[in-house]
Design a protein around this motif. Structure first.
Motif, PDB file in Angstrom:
ATOM      1  N   PHE A 126       0.872  -1.182   0.000  1.00 44.15           N
ATOM      2  CA  PHE A 126       0.000   0.000   0.000  1.00 44.15           C
ATOM      3  C   PHE A 126       0.906   1.228   0.000  1.00 44.15           C
ATOM      4  CE2 PHE A 126      -2.106   3.212   2.723  1.00 44.15           C
ATOM      5  CZ  PHE A 126      -3.379   3.305   2.169  1.00 44.15           C
ATOM      6  N   LEU A 128       1.150   5.055  -0.031  1.00 49.13           N
ATOM      7  CA  LEU A 128       0.563   6.386   0.139  1.00 49.13           C
ATOM      8  C   LEU A 128       1.660   7.412   0.441  1.00 49.13           C
ATOM      9  CD1 LEU A 128      -2.085   8.080   0.514  1.00 49.13           C
ATOM     10  CD2 LEU A 128      -2.037   7.418   2.928  1.00 49.13           C
ATOM     11  N   THR A 129       2.583   7.058   1.345  1.00 44.85           N
ATOM     12  CA  THR A 129       3.580   8.014   1.855  1.00 44.85           C
ATOM     13  C   THR A 129       4.620   8.378   0.799  1.00 44.85           C
ATOM     14  OG1 THR A 129       3.311   7.023   4.040  1.00 44.85           O
ATOM     15  CG2 THR A 129       5.278   8.380   3.701  1.00 44.85           C
ATOM     16  N   GLY A 134       4.033  12.669   4.516  1.00 46.58           N
ATOM     17  CA  GLY A 134       3.755  11.520   5.366  1.00 46.58           C
ATOM     18  C   GLY A 134       2.485  11.778   6.165  1.00 46.58           C
ATOM     19  N   SER A 135       2.617  12.635   7.184  1.00 48.22           N
ATOM     20  CA  SER A 135       1.452  12.932   8.028  1.00 48.22           C
ATOM     21  C   SER A 135       0.346  13.638   7.250  1.00 48.22           C
ATOM     22  CB  SER A 135       1.866  13.825   9.197  1.00 48.22           C
ATOM     23  OG  SER A 135       2.791  13.148  10.006  1.00 48.22           O
ATOM     24  N   PHE A 159       9.084   4.410   2.324  1.00 43.70           N
ATOM     25  CA  PHE A 159       8.672   3.651   3.511  1.00 43.70           C
ATOM     26  C   PHE A 159       7.519   2.704   3.191  1.00 43.70           C
ATOM     27  CE2 PHE A 159      10.046   7.449   6.403  1.00 43.70           C
ATOM     28  CZ  PHE A 159      11.354   6.991   6.418  1.00 43.70           C
ATOM     29  N   SER A 161       5.972  -0.737   3.085  1.00 42.57           N
ATOM     30  CA  SER A 161       6.126  -2.107   3.593  1.00 42.57           C
ATOM     31  C   SER A 161       5.842  -3.095   2.461  1.00 42.57           C
ATOM     32  CB  SER A 161       5.152  -2.362   4.740  1.00 42.57           C
ATOM     33  OG  SER A 161       5.357  -1.434   5.771  1.00 42.57           O
ATOM     34  N   VAL A 212      10.799  -2.315   4.396  1.00 46.47           N
ATOM     35  CA  VAL A 212      10.185  -1.111   3.795  1.00 46.47           C
ATOM     36  C   VAL A 212      11.117  -0.557   2.712  1.00 46.47           C
ATOM     37  CG1 VAL A 212       8.794  -0.462   5.781  1.00 46.47           C
ATOM     38  CG2 VAL A 212      11.089   0.415   5.610  1.00 46.47           C
ATOM     39  N   ILE A 360       7.535   1.921  16.284  1.00 46.99           N
ATOM     40  CA  ILE A 360       6.935   2.461  15.047  1.00 46.99           C
ATOM     41  C   ILE A 360       5.415   2.616  15.164  1.00 46.99           C
ATOM     42  CG2 ILE A 360       6.671   0.173  13.964  1.00 46.99           C
ATOM     43  CD1 ILE A 360       7.483   3.491  12.187  1.00 46.99           C
ATOM     44  N   TYR A 364       3.586   4.986  12.403  1.00 47.91           N
ATOM     45  CA  TYR A 364       2.972   4.685  11.094  1.00 47.91           C
ATOM     46  C   TYR A 364       1.449   4.587  11.172  1.00 47.91           C
ATOM     47  CZ  TYR A 364       3.496  -0.601  11.485  1.00 47.91           C
ATOM     48  OH  TYR A 364       3.462  -1.919  11.814  1.00 47.91           O
ATOM     49  N   GLU A 365       0.863   4.717   9.978  1.00 39.55           N
ATOM     50  CA  GLU A 365      -0.605   4.789   9.812  1.00 39.55           C
ATOM     51  C   GLU A 365      -1.195   5.960  10.590  1.00 39.55           C
ATOM     52  OE1 GLU A 365      -2.764   1.193   9.347  1.00 39.55           O
ATOM     53  OE2 GLU A 365      -0.933   0.064   8.913  1.00 39.55           O
ATOM     54  N   SER A 367       0.694   9.201  12.966  1.00 39.67           N
ATOM     55  CA  SER A 367       1.401   9.277  14.251  1.00 39.67           C
ATOM     56  C   SER A 367       0.429   9.596  15.394  1.00 39.67           C
ATOM     57  CB  SER A 367       2.453  10.387  14.173  1.00 39.67           C
ATOM     58  OG  SER A 367       1.786  11.618  13.993  1.00 39.67           O
ATOM     59  N   GLU A 369       0.384  12.200  17.123  1.00 44.50           N
ATOM     60  CA  GLU A 369      -0.056  13.597  16.975  1.00 44.50           C
ATOM     61  C   GLU A 369      -1.203  13.681  15.956  1.00 44.50           C
ATOM     62  OE1 GLU A 369       3.258  12.601  16.809  1.00 44.50           O
ATOM     63  OE2 GLU A 369       3.564  13.170  18.903  1.00 44.50           O
ATOM     64  N   ASN A 373      -5.092  14.902  16.448  1.00 41.59           N
ATOM     65  CA  ASN A 373      -5.764  15.876  15.569  1.00 41.59           C
ATOM     66  C   ASN A 373      -7.112  15.337  15.114  1.00 41.59           C
ATOM     67  OD1 ASN A 373      -3.639  17.654  15.723  1.00 41.59           O
ATOM     68  ND2 ASN A 373      -2.725  17.065  13.764  1.00 41.59           N
TER      69      ASN A 373
HETATM   70  C1  LIG Z   1       8.513   0.763   9.237  1.00 41.47           C
HETATM   71  C2  LIG Z   1       7.613   1.664   8.457  1.00 41.47           C
HETATM   72  C3  LIG Z   1       6.616   1.114   7.658  1.00 41.47           C
HETATM   73  C4  LIG Z   1       5.789   1.948   6.896  1.00 41.47           C
HETATM   74  N1  LIG Z   1       4.886   1.375   6.021  1.00 41.47           N
HETATM   75  C5  LIG Z   1       4.174   2.180   5.180  1.00 41.47           C
HETATM   76  C6  LIG Z   1       3.369   1.619   4.123  1.00 41.47           C
HETATM   77  O1  LIG Z   1       3.271   0.389   3.955  1.00 41.47           O
HETATM   78  N2  LIG Z   1       2.705   2.467   3.301  1.00 41.47           N
HETATM   79  C7  LIG Z   1       2.783   3.826   3.427  1.00 41.47           C
HETATM   80  O2  LIG Z   1       2.162   4.522   2.631  1.00 41.47           O
HETATM   81  N3  LIG Z   1       3.541   4.390   4.417  1.00 41.47           N
HETATM   82  C8  LIG Z   1       4.248   3.605   5.277  1.00 41.47           C
HETATM   83  N4  LIG Z   1       5.062   4.161   6.242  1.00 41.47           N
HETATM   84  C9  LIG Z   1       5.124   5.609   6.368  1.00 41.47           C
HETATM   85  C10 LIG Z   1       4.469   6.128   7.659  1.00 41.47           C
HETATM   86  O3  LIG Z   1       3.080   5.994   7.587  1.00 41.47           O
HETATM   87  C11 LIG Z   1       4.938   7.584   7.859  1.00 41.47           C
HETATM   88  O4  LIG Z   1       6.301   7.513   8.238  1.00 41.47           O
HETATM   89  C12 LIG Z   1       4.114   8.321   8.901  1.00 41.47           C
HETATM   90  O5  LIG Z   1       2.821   8.559   8.396  1.00 41.47           O
HETATM   91  C13 LIG Z   1       4.746   9.665   9.312  1.00 41.47           C
HETATM   92  O6  LIG Z   1       5.113  10.410   8.203  1.00 41.47           O
HETATM   93  P1  LIG Z   1       6.577  11.024   8.099  1.00 41.47           P
HETATM   94  O7  LIG Z   1       7.541   9.933   8.361  1.00 41.47           O
HETATM   95  O8  LIG Z   1       6.680  11.734   6.793  1.00 41.47           O
HETATM   96  O9  LIG Z   1       6.664  12.057   9.293  1.00 41.47           O
HETATM   97  P2  LIG Z   1       6.236  13.606   9.238  1.00 41.47           P
HETATM   98  O10 LIG Z   1       4.913  13.730   8.579  1.00 41.47           O
HETATM   99  O11 LIG Z   1       7.358  14.382   8.673  1.00 41.47           O
HETATM  100  O12 LIG Z   1       6.076  13.949  10.784  1.00 41.47           O
HETATM  101  C14 LIG Z   1       7.183  14.334  11.620  1.00 41.47           C
HETATM  102  C15 LIG Z   1       6.658  14.625  13.001  1.00 41.47           C
HETATM  103  O13 LIG Z   1       5.750  15.733  12.950  1.00 41.47           O
HETATM  104  C16 LIG Z   1       4.557  15.398  13.606  1.00 41.47           C
HETATM  105  N5  LIG Z   1       3.437  16.101  12.978  1.00 41.47           N
HETATM  106  C17 LIG Z   1       3.064  16.037  11.686  1.00 41.47           C
HETATM  107  N6  LIG Z   1       1.959  16.800  11.480  1.00 41.47           N
HETATM  108  C18 LIG Z   1       1.640  17.342  12.674  1.00 41.47           C
HETATM  109  C19 LIG Z   1       0.605  18.218  13.117  1.00 41.47           C
HETATM  110  N7  LIG Z   1      -0.341  18.654  12.287  1.00 41.47           N
HETATM  111  N8  LIG Z   1       0.575  18.573  14.427  1.00 41.47           N
HETATM  112  C20 LIG Z   1       1.527  18.122  15.291  1.00 41.47           C
HETATM  113  N9  LIG Z   1       2.527  17.290  14.923  1.00 41.47           N
HETATM  114  C21 LIG Z   1       2.585  16.903  13.636  1.00 41.47           C
HETATM  115  C22 LIG Z   1       4.430  13.891  13.413  1.00 41.47           C
HETATM  116  O14 LIG Z   1       3.576  13.341  14.384  1.00 41.47           O
HETATM  117  C23 LIG Z   1       5.874  13.446  13.614  1.00 41.47           C
HETATM  118  O15 LIG Z   1       6.145  13.343  14.973  1.00 41.47           O
HETATM  119  C24 LIG Z   1       5.901   3.351   6.998  1.00 41.47           C
HETATM  120  C25 LIG Z   1       6.898   3.893   7.821  1.00 41.47           C
HETATM  121  C26 LIG Z   1       7.770   3.086   8.512  1.00 41.47           C
HETATM  122  C27 LIG Z   1       8.897   3.720   9.289  1.00 41.47           C
END
Ligand SMILES: Cc1cc2nc3c(=O)[nH]c(=O)nc-3n(C[C@H](O)[C@H](O)[C@H](O)COP(=O)(O)OP(=O)(O)OC[C@H]3O[C@@H](n4cnc5c(N)ncnc54)[C@H](O)[C@@H]3O)c2cc1C
Length: 381
Positions: A126, A128-129, A134-135, A159, A161, A212, A360, A364-365, A367, A369, A373
């Motif tokens: 899947f 998406l990221t 990410g978030s 990232f 999986s 990943v 993690i 993931y899916e 955070s 935070e 929200n």
């Molecule tokens: C082992 C692993 C497996 C994964 N598997 C998948 C997968 O299969 N498919 C897929 O699509 N993705 C996958 N991911 C991605 C994962 O879903 C993202 O890493 C996650 O959504 C966070 O995005 P980011 O890493 O870009 O962090 P960022 O979005 O950059 O966030 C950084 C920090 O800012 C905080 N933050 C962000 N927005 C806000 C806000 N509005 N208010 C306060 N704090 C905030 C976050 O909580 C975090 O602490 C995987 C990641 C890992 C590490």
């Protein structure tokens, strides 16, 4: 410790949970430490699960699944994660991929992908990221532009999986840049599509077997591989993540319960100052807090799963379950390690793996935070 199951499960549900628990104890748990140590993808474990029909546990019978309730699915994911977190993570990533087709796709697309995925003939991912999104996935850059026969998909996801192992990937991309998140569409991309390139697996802190990858796309995609209508991709992704968050909460329960069980065993046998460690009130209070946190997380998870089973909206409950279970599980596993003293810090024991695998779950899916929200948005409507 075998966990009590929620009321209302069918005979099929009970039989499936029993079978999965047995496989988890006999096949998955004995291989978990080596999977972690060698950071090897749990292909054999997924095949063993496929032999039980477990790769389609999230799917209805019409599409090759066993027709389990969402509560039974949660209990099965909990049992698998309790035995091997990496296997559970790879399996639930496969569920995200098939959920996207089930939720967003039409019957011809479902017929092409879901029965093979349910039987374990194929594995899904899947995507998406992105590196910059990410978030807030609505910030994505991956684009799909109309061509004579379908779409030209270009961009990078990271990232992801199962990314390089997957036979098919559900990918989200912009088809209408002017429409913000309503301009996002979803597609299925087959493994051998020219222009799909996978990087090397990331070196991760935990869930080391759950590989990943970065995936880059410069691909021609047939129009019939679009999931649902143009612009429906974001809505599909959010619904898939509601399901996924209940599964993440279930994984947290499984791993944290394994840590608590290990601590309960340890305090009975470890002698300090002429008595068993478990006879000290300070330790007993730790154990009591761990069990209470875990039970609260389990009830929130079962509540979300029950609402999902009844076809009710459950985004709020899924976010609460994921937020609470991931934070509680992290604390429980940390205390379980503390109770083991220096032994808990060694790689001879599973505690440090549980702590690493759980980290993690708060990321993931969505955070913690992001879950807060979502919960606050529900409160403030
Ligand atoms: C082992 C692993 C497996 C994964 N598997 C998948 C997968 O299969 N498919 C897929 O699509 N993705 C996958 N991911 C991605 C994962 O879903 C993202 O890493 C996650 O959504 C966070 O995005 P980011 O890493 O870009 O962090 P960022 O979005 O950059 O966030 C950084 C920090 O800012 C905080 N933050 C962000 N927005 C806000 C806000 N509005 N208010 C306060 N704090 C905030 C976050 O909580 C975090 O602490 C995987 C990641 C890992 C590490």
């Amino acid at each position: 410790m075998t966990q009590a199951l929620p009321p209302g499960l069918s005979e099929t549900d009970h039989a499936a949970i029993e079978t999965i628990r047995r496989l988890a104890a006999n096949t998955l748990a004995p291989a978990a430490a080596e999977t972690d140590e060698t950071a090897s993808f749990p292909a054999a474990q997924l095949q063993a699960l496929a032999g039980l029909g477990a790769l389609g546990m999230n799917l209805p019978e019409r599409w090759g699944g066993p027709g389990l309730s969402a509560m039974a699915l949660a209990a099965c994911v909990e049992a698998i994660a309790g035995a091997c977190g990496a296997t559970a993570s790879a399996l639930t990533a496969h569920f995200l991929a098939t959920d996207a087709i089930l939720i967003g796709g039409d019957d011809p697309l479902r017929a092409r992908y879901l029965p093979a995925a349910a039987s374990g003939e194929t594995l899904g991912a899947f995507a998406l990221t992105e590196p910059r999104a990410g978030s807030n996935p609505a910030d994505m850059r991956c684009a799909a532009k109309r061509t004579a026969n379908g779409y030209r998909l270009s961009g990078v996801k990271h990232f992801i999986s199962n990314g390089a192992m997957a036979d098919f990937i559900t990918v989200f991309a912009i088809t209408d840049p002017a429409a913000a998140h309503k301009g996002i569409s979803a597609f299925v991309v087959d493994k051998n599509t020219p222009g799909l390139v996978a990087g090397l697996p990331e070196k991760t802190m935990g869930l080391k077997g759950g590989h990943v990858f970065e995936l880059s796309f410069d691909c021609e995609i047939p129009a019939e591989n679009r999931i649902g209508t143009e612009g429906s991709g974001f809505r599909t992704a959010m619904k898939v993540l509601d399901n996924g968050r209940v599964e993440v909460a279930s994984m947290c329960l499984g791993i944290a319960q394994a840590a608590l069980d290990a601590a309960l065993g340890w305090v009975r046998q470890r002698q300090i100052g002429g008595q068993a460690l478990g006879e000290y009130q300070g330790i007993q209070w730790m154990l009591a807090d761990m069990a209470t946190q875990l039970q609260a997380a389990r009830l929130l998870t079962q509540d979300a799963a029950a609402k999902r089973a009844q076809g009710m909206r459950f985004s709020l409950e899924a976010s609460m379950a994921k937020l609470f279970a991931s934070e509680a599980a992290g604390k429980v596993a940390d205390l379980a390690l503390q109770i083991h003293g220096g032994y808990g810090f060694t790689r001879d024991m599973p505690l440090e793996r549980h702590v690493r695998d759980l980290r993690i779950m708060r990321i993931y899916e969505g955070s913690s935070e992001v879950q807060r929200n979502i919960i606050a948005r529900h409160l403030l409507v």
